[in-house]
Design a protein around this motif. Sequence first.
Motif, short mmCIF file in Angstrom:
data_model
loop_
_atom_site.label_atom_id
_atom_site.label_comp_id
_atom_site.label_asym_id
_atom_site.label_seq_id
_atom_site.Cartn_x
_atom_site.Cartn_y
_atom_site.Cartn_z
N SER A 1 49.57 -49.14 26.82
CA SER A 1 49.38 -50.00 25.65
C SER A 1 49.48 -49.19 24.36
O SER A 1 49.56 -49.76 23.27
N ILE A 2 49.49 -47.88 24.49
CA ILE A 2 49.67 -46.94 23.38
C ILE A 2 50.74 -45.95 23.85
O ILE A 2 50.68 -45.50 25.00
N MET B 1 52.67 -47.87 20.00
CA MET B 1 51.69 -47.55 18.96
C MET B 1 51.15 -46.14 19.17
O MET B 1 51.28 -45.56 20.24
N CYS C 1 59.18 -45.69 18.39
CA CYS C 1 59.51 -46.94 17.70
C CYS C 1 59.19 -48.17 18.54
O CYS C 1 59.21 -49.29 18.03
N ASP C 2 58.89 -47.97 19.83
CA ASP C 2 58.54 -49.11 20.68
C ASP C 2 57.07 -49.11 21.10
O ASP C 2 56.69 -49.86 22.00
N ALA D 1 53.22 -41.26 12.68
CA ALA D 1 52.67 -42.62 12.71
C ALA D 1 53.64 -43.62 12.09
O ALA D 1 53.80 -44.74 12.58
N SER E 1 56.08 -45.00 14.42
CA SER E 1 55.55 -45.84 15.50
C SER E 1 55.37 -47.28 15.02
O SER E 1 55.57 -47.58 13.84
N LEU E 2 54.96 -48.15 15.92
CA LEU E 2 54.71 -49.55 15.55
C LEU E 2 53.39 -49.71 14.81
O LEU E 2 53.11 -50.77 14.24
N GLY E 3 52.54 -48.68 14.84
CA GLY E 3 51.27 -48.80 14.13
C GLY E 3 50.23 -47.88 14.73
O GLY E 3 50.43 -47.29 15.80
N LEU E 4 49.14 -47.79 14.03
CA LEU E 4 48.08 -46.85 14.36
C LEU E 4 46.92 -47.59 15.00
O LEU E 4 46.58 -48.71 14.59
N ARG E 5 46.29 -46.94 15.98
CA ARG E 5 45.05 -47.49 16.56
C ARG E 5 44.06 -46.35 16.68
O ARG E 5 44.45 -45.20 16.94
#
Lengths: 259, 259
Positions: free
Chosen positions: A199-200, A156, A153-154, A176, A179-183
Amino acid sequence: MPENIMHRDRTVTKWIEEISRVIVQEKDAQLDIEQKTAANDLVTNMDKWVEKELVKRIRTAYPKDRIVGEEGFGDSIKDMSGTVWFVDPIDGTLNFVLQNENFALMLAIFEDGVPVQSYIYDITLNKLYSAIKGEGVSCNGQQMSKPKDVSLCDGMLATNSSIMIEDKYDKVRKIARKSLGLRLVGSAGLETVEVAKGSIAAYIATNLKPWDVAPGILFMEELGLKATQFNNEPLDLLKNNNIVFAAPKAHEEIMRLIN
Amino acid sequence: MPENIMHRDRTVTKWIEEISRVIVQEKDAQLDIEQKTAANDLVTNMDKWVEKELVKRIRTAYPKDRIVGEEGFGDSIKDMSGTVWFVDPIDGTLNFVLQNENFALMLAIFEDGVPVQSYIYDITLNKLYSAIKGEGVSCNGQQMSKPKDVSLCDGMLATNSSIMIEDKYDKVRKIARKSLGLRLVGSAGLETVEVAKGSIAAYIATNLKPWDVAPGILFMEELGLKATQFNNEPLDLLKNNNIVFAAPKAHEEIMRLIN
């Protein structure tokens, strides 16, 4: 650092610098592109040249060592005994061809199955990430600090392409969502670097080849991060792997959600 | 190029240079981060400062113009008459906070609904992409050529995060399967740039805000690319949009698959 490791580190770094200079100089020249198993599984004359060049140099400098390379110019191995090199001449060949960025040259060295040196070179950004057993991870010679241990939750989530597209990986969409988002960069090596930098929070990918994942094992180990298969077992470099590289907290959550 | 546009282009370029210098200088300082609508919808003191600074400069230099900004320091508009500026101080704030790269400063200027100038500045890579009506697109002053018109099977697809995670967008996974693979940077502006460069065949994203998509319209127009909503209608900058930015061939296929 043991003298032999230090010497090999200087040697490998020099090889990477020399060979990537050619990649950068020649990358605007006409590429000769071939399909391997599918339209998005490409090989270029540059991938082949880089691997041949690296294999030649390794064979000359370290004749007893075995080599596993993406393009098949190395050896076929059935165990991890002795010194084994994993070579990915251009990780992210599709990006290399279509984007002219977001690709990496990768090398990993194992001794009797133990990872001792790993290199991921982001060629367009001129950033060489290297990990040496017991010595941590550095970027262009500058020591990197251990990233924060984050929950999903903190942070990506990075994945490979097919895992997000195929219906059978519904569990990964569930992960996903937490999580904060997908990359999605499209280079296992550069996704590994993102986890290493913090960073991920996690990188999940299916069916990766040994040379895609071999360097990441030492990066994760040296930075207090986790590198396992989906079933929480260590990676097996004699076969393809479904892998999770992650911060410990995110890894624990992923193990719970994926199994 | 008309004299007033040329002058405004020089002015905007100077503003972007001056303001981004502050972003780069200050970005290692302690960021003050707030959540907006969700844990992955963030705003920092830097987003606010950049928008305030741009709004102040626009109001001083062009007092009759109206401004629509992400952080709300501009105006609330109900039509596109006159000169309207769209300002996204930091597009990709989550990347700005977690990755310290992959974010952009964006500006777009419309005259009576017609896009006349657009700017997407990739701050970490120091690449300013600008489009001027009738003059094409340039990167750091160097003219960009029109990308090849590719089908989905010859290019990659970029999307936003939620579209790949949510079950309801099953059609987008179908589109992704027809492409060479998925990429996801997490900044609408930088995905737009990838389509403009031709390194991505199409960018599909849901529920984007006017300032996220406003610059892309002119980029696509000037390069012979398509910018529409999912229903093939032109974008409506008075509301959120589900958008497709794409090469014409890929766009046609996407329209068939999505509707």
